[in-house]
Design an enzyme around this catalytic site. Structure first.
Site, short mmCIF file in Angstrom:
data_model
loop_
_atom_site.label_atom_id
_atom_site.label_comp_id
_atom_site.label_asym_id
_atom_site.label_seq_id
_atom_site.Cartn_x
_atom_site.Cartn_y
_atom_site.Cartn_z
CD GLU A 244 -2.59 1.34 2.61
OE1 GLU A 244 -3.45 2.23 2.70
OE2 GLU A 244 -2.36 0.51 3.51
CG ASN A 381 3.59 11.42 5.82
OD1 ASN A 381 3.10 10.37 5.44
ND2 ASN A 381 3.70 12.47 5.02
CD GLU A 382 3.11 13.19 11.74
OE1 GLU A 382 3.00 14.39 11.45
OE2 GLU A 382 2.36 12.29 11.28
#
Length: 395
Positions: A244, A381-382
């Site tokens: 993914e 994204n962290e």
């Protein structure tokens, strides 16, 4: 590394381009290019056209009904589809659950589920995130208790994209409460027509019904719908997320959007000057264009690596989503004051464009709002930066 496409790859691109010109229905092409809502029927119809051509699953091996294309051919295909205005194929079946079934499922599961995915007959949804278990997915609380030859599933999944259309849903469920959180999770395939499933819409900032809450109340799921081994679902989930996150780089989609952005930037504004003549805007556009090209080359390097995507998938996810968000930010700026008013009805084909300015303005604000999600879904994204620091930097 040779950064040029080979003559064979250029010939393949022309073949795909010609096929799209001849076979992509005009009503679908127009709807997508104007950024209107493609309907479920349109997406299914396009998938069936691809399936008839033998191109229904560009990333699958031939033994399962796929094309057997290499990674470069897949990227070329996706780019040409995006440029031509084809609707995006549904990742949940083709790129998420199907690879898991191929690698970890038994033969009966492959025979039962893969044909319907590639033909477009069966619409899949993803049941991963929960309230309180999104980025920290291992803390999920949806349970599946075995009773004889069934599991009884109770709990809630959220942010289920297009779940209102789902025929089946693949879910991570907790089957063991007495072990470490990652070790007590299983991977279940669930028929969404089963009694006890309730799908409720979540309306987003852009007015769209794209995501949903899915509730499970004493849902009976046959044991044969368990993929792989019980309590080993975390392994399968990580495998799926690698596929993914690589796909979330969205190179083909972003290249098509870059072309559209340049067209918008060349339109004359009220003062008679296109925004492309503004040096500050032009420099930002050129910088983003260069970053998109670098992302494309990085995707090619990762996809052609013999080991397949590892922590590099997290890098691609971060860069791809950041570039996507900046593309739509620049589109808002290039559209100007016409983009300030967002009217969801403007996404429908029969909307009267002159009421709110140019045609490009009708979707700009909605697109901007929608694309804020990019840095969150598929693992925020962290979290991706944490993965990189651990697996690449050893921190």
């Amino acid at each position: 590394m040779d950064l040029n496409y080979t003559p064979e790859q250029d010939a393949f691109r022309q073949e795909v381009r010609q096929f799209l010109e001849n076979n992509l229905p005009d009503d679908i092409r127009e709807r997508v290019q104007k950024r209107h809502r493609p309907t479920k029927d349109m997406i299914a119809r396009w998938q069936k056209i691809l399936y008839k051509q033998g191109w229904g699953a560009s990333n699958w091996p031939e033994q399962y009904g796929g094309t057997g294309w290499d990674e470069v051919q897949q990227l070329i295909f996706e780019e040409e589809c995006a440029m031509a205005g084809a609707p995006r194929q549904l990742d949940f079946g083709l790129r998420m659950v199907a690879p898991v079934i191929m690698k970890f499922g038994n033969q009966e599961q492959k025979d039962r589920h893969l044909p319907g995915i590639v033909s477009g007959e069966v619409w899949w949804s993803q049941g991963y995130s929960e309230p309180g278990a999104g980025s920290d997915l291992a803390s999920l609380r949806t349970t599946a208790k075995r009773e004889g030859d069934h599991y009884i599933v109770n709990g809630q999944k959220t942010w289920t994209t297009l779940g209102q259309h789902g025929d089946w849903i693949f879910c991570l469920v907790r089957t063991n409460m007495d072990v470490k959180s990652q070790e007590g999770i299983s991977f279940l395939l669930i028929d969404m027509k089963s009694p006890g499933i309730d799908v409720k819409p979540i309306i987003m900032l852009d007015g769209e019904h794209e995501i949903n809450d899915v509730f499970f109340e004493n849902v009976k799921v046959p044991v044969e719908n368990l993929v792989g081994e019980e309590d080993k679902g975390w392994t399968y989930a990580k495998y799926l997320l690698g596929h993914e996150r690589t796909g979330l780089a969205n190179v083909g989609q972003w290249k098509a959007m870059m072309r559209r952005l340049k067209e918008i930037a060349r339109e004359e504004k009220d003062d008679g000057r296109p925004i492309i003549e503004n040096p500050r805007f032009r420099d930002r556009l050129a910088q983003l264009d260069a970053e998109l090209r670098a992302l494309e080359l990085t995707v090619l390097r990762v996809l052609t690596a013999s080991s397949g995507p590892g922590p590099e998938a997290s890098i691609l996810k971060i860069r791809g989503t950041e570039i996507g968000q900046r593309l739509f930010e620049l589109a808002m700026e290039a559209t100007g004051q016409d983009a300030l008013a967002h009217i969801p009805e403007a996404l429908e084909p029969d909307y009267a464009y002159p009421v709110v300015g140019t045609m490009n303005a009708t979707s700009a604000a909605g697109d901007y709002f929608n694309m804020r999600k990019l840095s969150i879904f598929g693992g925020s994204n962290e979290i991706q930066r944490n993965i990189i620091s651990k697996l690449v930097l050893g921190l």
